[in-house]
Design an enzyme around this catalytic site. Sequence first.
Site, PDB file in Angstrom:
ATOM      1  N   TYR A 109       0.860  -1.180   0.000  1.00  0.00           N
ATOM      2  CA  TYR A 109       0.000   0.000   0.000  1.00  0.00           C
ATOM      3  C   TYR A 109       0.896   1.229   0.000  1.00  0.00           C
ATOM      4  CZ  TYR A 109      -3.257   3.596   1.538  1.00  0.00           C
ATOM      5  OH  TYR A 109      -4.004   4.739   1.614  1.00  0.00           O
ATOM      6  N   GLU A 197      -3.825   7.467  -3.855  1.00  0.00           N
ATOM      7  CA  GLU A 197      -3.747   6.188  -3.145  1.00  0.00           C
ATOM      8  C   GLU A 197      -3.441   5.081  -4.154  1.00  0.00           C
ATOM      9  OE1 GLU A 197      -7.393   4.310  -1.571  1.00  0.00           O
ATOM     10  OE2 GLU A 197      -6.403   4.366   0.377  1.00  0.00           O
TER      11      GLU A 197
END
Lengths: 389, 296
Positions: A109, A197
């Site tokens: 991530y 993101e």
Amino acid sequence: MNIHEYQAKELLKSYGVPVPVGGVAYSDQQAAQVAEEIGGNKWVVKAQIHAGGRGKAGGVKVVDSIAEVQKTADAMIGTHLVTHQTGPEGSIVQRVWIEQASDIKKEFYLGFVIDRGSQRITIIASSEGGMEIEEVAKATPEKIVKEVIDPAIGLLDFQCRKVATAIGLKGKLMPQAVKLMKSIYRCMRDKDALQAEINPLAIVGNGDDKLMVLDAKFSFDDNALYRQKAVTEMRDLAEEDPKEVEASGHGLNYIALDGNIGCIVNGAGLAMASLDAITLHGGRPANFLDVGGGASPEKVTNACRIVLEDPNVKCILVNIFAGINRCDWIAKGLIQACNSLQIKVPLIVRLAGTNVEEGRKILAESGLSFITAENLDDAAAKAVKTVRG
Amino acid sequence: MSVFVNKNSKVIFQGFTGEHATFHAEDAMKIGTNVVGGVTPGKGGTTHLGLPVFDTVAEAVAATGADVSAVFVPPPFSADALMEAVDAGIKVAVTIADGVPVHDMIRLQRYRTGKNTIIVGPNTPGIITPSECKVGIMPSHIYKKGNIGIVSRSGTLNYEATEQMAALGLGITTSVGIGGDPINGTDFMTVLRAFEADPETEIVVMIGEIGGPQEVAAARWAKENMKKPVVGFVAGIAAPTGRRMGHAGAIISNEDDTASAKMDAMEALGLYVSRNPAHIGQTVLRAMKENGIAVK
């Protein structure tokens, strides 16, 4: 303002960030054509809606023939995809993104956010890719790495190396990670992004390992769109509530909720507090609506019309504390709205602040039956009593 | 006494000749604000409202000794105007603009680091010390002199709380609106510190809303550093997750951002909490009685 995954990938690609080879398609035939053009023997077909949670909802499929690509695209396009972020009615899929399937070895991530505590852009990274970062933060907070970026100096190589090392990107992957992070940061700064993101960022390939962005989500600052023409062009109005879009065109801030007490208030804080007061009296607000400063009679009329388009609305609570606004203008606007819209539901009106006496007088002398309230508490109580009958 | 601005403040308006600046400069002067001039680039050397207009803030400061600036410059140019005020040595600069890009605020906050300007806003009604000085757009007639300090993110909710207090005979020392944006020039904690140091302020009201960590951070600071009681309220108990409720900064992104979570934390840290927006005034009165603070 949010954009689709395919737009985010195209944007990142223009900054030299590695993304899978792919293309967007608006029909099943076009999807097959895109798959032919990009080649390979395995493809991912991804429904393009703004909401997250597409994978679990069936909006992401891996297939291994052109015929399957076409069939999958056909099944997706035109359907309402319901994910945990869309609400029960779902979002309609108008296009799909087709890309070569990657041979994934590990997922990470990588997020860039504006951290309100430090008031700076901050990298948030984790070795737990593909999961929602909120869940990782709750279950295993030690697996989350943060790095704050000084806006005057920019993102430094060593900071990227710190992040890469902490999530386990070593060897030949380290320089790739540095380049990728710096490119994303540059993109975010250039485009006035509020969030970038990457989830997942993945190590792909056999033998010759490479970092690649497999999914990306961007949101941009509405207040900076005046200087971001290319970003503005990516706006997809079909993804936004048409009533909210219409309201914003009239200078109103409207958010639909699921109750039956319509609300028209000036100022975001007082508007939120009005919803709170209704809730505390056991009622349910139908909407949030901030008429803003300088509410002309036309603006008030538009506000009434938009609130009344919701068939659940059984009464309207008007709560105005006039600073820049003037209560007499609001009163005139309400009378105009009552006459032109032939409003059938009761209006509970609380006026305070600038020119309050004139405003109350105008309402009293209008011959229309407004329910007047003395203060916030009284207004909320009367609104709740009205819908209960 | 008061915080940030008082009768000795020398106020200039940036964007002086605009419509809103003109209206609020006149209103400010009516309550006694010492407005000494203004800045509108390109109009230097002229006069407006009988006061001198300058091309730059530096010139205005040199000629008038101004130490406070009311920045009425549109959002795309606000950050630049604020940095100009910082550069010119202005002590308090208040920016009204709603819609300043977040990246501009990030740069501004970096630029002012280590310098001595207090920046209030953006997206704020401003600061008012009743009968002495108004730097903003609030309806000045609702603010009466007293011993309560009030600080809020929202403008209209500040008016609401002020009226509830006035109805109970309670007045204020100074009202500070920190603004509804995600990045504020001044946060709650800074204003609490100023109120704690102000001898006339005996109790403080802090009105927050959903989104961001600063209400709880300020409450924690208050528990550790303040002798004066603090009354808290957080708007948005009925707000859904993930939606921006009007203010750019009012959005629930995680479970600590909710109004209930923030009010729970405030209560745990020893603040007086009004759970109902209609009960802020009476909660303040109760806190004053319990702490032996005179009603005035």
